[in-house]
Design a protein around this motif. Structure first.
Motif, PDB file in Angstrom:
ATOM      1  N   ASP A  73      18.136 -74.789  34.568  1.00  0.00           N
ATOM      2  CA  ASP A  73      17.407 -76.053  34.697  1.00  0.00           C
ATOM      3  C   ASP A  73      16.609 -76.107  36.004  1.00  0.00           C
ATOM      4  N   LYS A  76      13.520 -73.930  35.801  1.00  0.00           N
ATOM      5  CA  LYS A  76      12.446 -74.589  35.043  1.00  0.00           C
ATOM      6  C   LYS A  76      11.682 -75.570  35.923  1.00  0.00           C
ATOM      7  N   VAL A  77      12.398 -76.359  36.699  1.00  0.00           N
ATOM      8  CA  VAL A  77      11.749 -77.347  37.569  1.00  0.00           C
ATOM      9  C   VAL A  77      10.898 -76.646  38.626  1.00  0.00           C
ATOM     10  N   ALA A  79       9.486 -73.865  38.526  1.00  0.00           N
ATOM     11  CA  ALA A  79       8.329 -73.194  37.926  1.00  0.00           C
ATOM     12  C   ALA A  79       7.214 -74.149  37.515  1.00  0.00           C
ATOM     13  N   THR A  80       7.469 -75.446  37.534  1.00  0.00           N
ATOM     14  CA  THR A  80       6.424 -76.380  37.096  1.00  0.00           C
ATOM     15  C   THR A  80       5.313 -76.473  38.132  1.00  0.00           C
ATOM     16  N   PRO A  81       4.075 -76.605  37.664  1.00  0.00           N
ATOM     17  CA  PRO A  81       2.961 -76.761  38.601  1.00  0.00           C
ATOM     18  C   PRO A  81       3.145 -77.960  39.541  1.00  0.00           C
ATOM     19  N   ALA A  82       3.674 -79.060  39.027  1.00  0.00           N
ATOM     20  CA  ALA A  82       3.851 -80.250  39.863  1.00  0.00           C
ATOM     21  C   ALA A  82       4.800 -79.977  41.029  1.00  0.00           C
ATOM     22  N   PHE A  83       5.917 -79.302  40.744  1.00  0.00           N
ATOM     23  CA  PHE A  83       6.875 -78.995  41.809  1.00  0.00           C
ATOM     24  C   PHE A  83       6.256 -78.043  42.824  1.00  0.00           C
ATOM     25  N   ARG A  84       5.610 -77.004  42.330  1.00  0.00           N
ATOM     26  CA  ARG A  84       5.020 -75.999  43.217  1.00  0.00           C
ATOM     27  C   ARG A  84       3.941 -76.620  44.101  1.00  0.00           C
ATOM     28  N   GLU A  85       3.095 -77.446  43.495  1.00  0.00           N
ATOM     29  CA  GLU A  85       2.021 -78.105  44.257  1.00  0.00           C
ATOM     30  C   GLU A  85       2.596 -79.034  45.318  1.00  0.00           C
TER      31      GLU A  85
END
Length: 125
Positions: A73, A76-77, A79-85
Protein backbone atom coordinates in the motif's frame (compact mmCIF):
# COMPACT_ATOMS: atom_id res chain seq x y z
CA UNK A 1 29.56 33.83 8.11
CA UNK A 2 26.57 31.70 9.06
CA UNK A 3 26.32 28.06 8.05
CA UNK A 4 23.83 25.31 8.72
CA UNK A 5 23.06 21.73 7.77
CA UNK A 6 19.52 20.47 7.65
CA UNK A 7 16.88 18.67 5.67
CA UNK A 8 15.71 20.43 2.53
CA UNK A 9 11.94 20.79 3.16
CA UNK A 10 12.08 23.62 5.72
CA UNK A 11 14.73 25.45 3.72
CA UNK A 12 13.18 25.33 0.23
CA UNK A 13 10.97 28.44 0.65
CA UNK A 14 13.97 30.44 1.89
CA UNK A 15 16.13 29.14 -0.94
CA UNK A 16 13.46 30.05 -3.50
CA UNK A 17 13.10 33.55 -2.01
CA UNK A 18 16.87 34.11 -2.20
CA UNK A 19 17.31 34.38 1.58
CA UNK A 20 19.50 31.26 1.67
CA UNK A 21 22.22 30.12 -0.68
CA UNK A 22 22.84 26.40 -0.91
CA UNK A 23 26.44 25.32 -1.33
CA UNK A 24 25.79 21.60 -1.77
CA UNK A 25 23.44 18.77 -0.90
CA UNK A 26 24.90 15.99 1.21
CA UNK A 27 23.35 13.04 -0.61
CA UNK A 28 24.73 10.94 -3.44
CA UNK A 29 22.46 12.57 -6.02
CA UNK A 30 21.17 16.06 -6.69
CA UNK A 31 17.70 16.92 -5.49
CA UNK A 32 15.02 17.35 -8.17
CA UNK A 33 13.92 20.57 -6.48
CA UNK A 34 17.49 21.94 -6.50
CA UNK A 35 18.89 20.65 -9.79
CA UNK A 36 21.62 23.28 -10.02
CA UNK A 37 23.01 22.55 -6.57
CA UNK A 38 25.94 20.11 -6.61
CA UNK A 39 26.34 17.18 -4.28
CA UNK A 40 29.11 17.31 -1.70
CA UNK A 41 30.99 14.75 -3.82
CA UNK A 42 30.76 17.05 -6.84
CA UNK A 43 31.96 19.94 -4.64
CA UNK A 44 35.11 18.03 -3.68
CA UNK A 45 34.02 16.09 -0.60
CA UNK A 46 33.30 12.55 -1.84
CA UNK A 47 33.33 10.99 1.64
CA UNK A 48 30.51 13.20 2.91
CA UNK A 49 27.21 11.41 2.45
CA UNK A 50 24.68 12.36 5.07
CA UNK A 51 21.09 12.02 3.99
CA UNK A 52 17.97 11.94 6.07
CA UNK A 53 15.08 9.63 5.39
CA UNK A 54 11.68 8.77 6.73
CA UNK A 55 10.17 5.32 7.06
CA UNK A 56 7.20 3.46 8.42
CA UNK A 57 8.04 0.73 10.92
CA UNK A 58 5.83 -1.97 12.41
CA UNK A 59 6.34 -3.58 15.81
CA UNK A 60 8.62 -6.60 15.98
CA UNK A 61 6.64 -9.78 15.44
CA UNK A 62 4.09 -8.21 13.11
CA UNK A 63 2.87 -11.04 10.86
CA UNK A 64 4.52 -11.10 7.42
CA UNK A 65 1.21 -10.81 5.53
CA UNK A 66 0.47 -7.59 7.43
CA UNK A 67 3.95 -6.20 6.72
CA UNK A 68 3.62 -7.17 3.04
CA UNK A 69 0.20 -5.48 2.78
CA UNK A 70 1.47 -2.29 4.42
CA UNK A 71 4.53 -2.25 2.16
CA UNK A 72 2.41 -2.77 -0.97
CA UNK A 73 0.00 0.00 0.00
CA UNK A 74 2.82 2.42 0.84
CA UNK A 75 4.60 1.59 -2.44
CA UNK A 76 1.41 2.46 -4.34
CA UNK A 77 1.11 5.83 -2.60
CA UNK A 78 4.79 6.70 -3.10
CA UNK A 79 4.47 5.88 -6.81
CA UNK A 80 1.60 8.32 -7.40
CA UNK A 81 2.42 11.51 -9.27
CA UNK A 82 0.70 13.58 -6.57
CA UNK A 83 2.88 12.14 -3.80
CA UNK A 84 6.07 12.46 -5.83
CA UNK A 85 5.29 16.05 -6.85
CA UNK A 86 4.48 17.04 -3.26
CA UNK A 87 7.67 15.47 -1.94
CA UNK A 88 9.82 17.07 -4.64
CA UNK A 89 8.19 20.49 -4.16
CA UNK A 90 9.34 20.31 -0.55
CA UNK A 91 12.88 19.32 -1.43
CA UNK A 92 12.53 15.62 -0.74
CA UNK A 93 12.96 12.65 -3.04
CA UNK A 94 10.21 10.03 -2.96
CA UNK A 95 12.00 6.70 -2.87
CA UNK A 96 10.29 3.51 -1.72
CA UNK A 97 12.28 0.73 -0.10
CA UNK A 98 10.66 -2.55 0.82
CA UNK A 99 11.08 -4.15 4.25
CA UNK A 100 14.27 -6.03 3.27
CA UNK A 101 15.92 -2.96 1.70
CA UNK A 102 14.91 -0.75 4.62
CA UNK A 103 16.32 -3.24 7.11
CA UNK A 104 19.61 -3.29 5.22
CA UNK A 105 19.74 0.51 5.18
CA UNK A 106 19.05 0.73 8.92
CA UNK A 107 21.87 -1.75 9.65
CA UNK A 108 24.29 0.05 7.34
CA UNK A 109 23.45 3.48 8.76
CA UNK A 110 23.81 2.23 12.34
CA UNK A 111 27.22 0.77 11.57
CA UNK A 112 28.40 3.86 9.70
CA UNK A 113 27.26 6.37 12.32
CA UNK A 114 28.45 4.19 15.20
CA UNK A 115 31.93 4.34 13.67
CA UNK A 116 31.70 8.14 13.45
CA UNK A 117 30.60 8.39 17.08
CA UNK A 118 33.40 6.06 18.20
CA UNK A 119 36.09 7.81 16.14
CA UNK A 120 34.93 11.20 17.41
CA UNK A 121 34.82 9.94 21.01
CA UNK A 122 31.28 11.28 21.40
CA UNK A 123 29.67 10.28 24.67
CA UNK A 124 26.12 10.63 25.92
CA UNK A 125 25.68 13.02 28.83
Amino acid sequence: MDLTFGTAPPFVPHIQSGKLRVLAVTGKTRLPSLPDVPTTAEAGYPQLDATSWFAVFAPAGTPKPVVDKLAADIAKVVATPAFREKAESQGAAADFKGPQQLGEQVKADLARWAAVVKASKIEAE
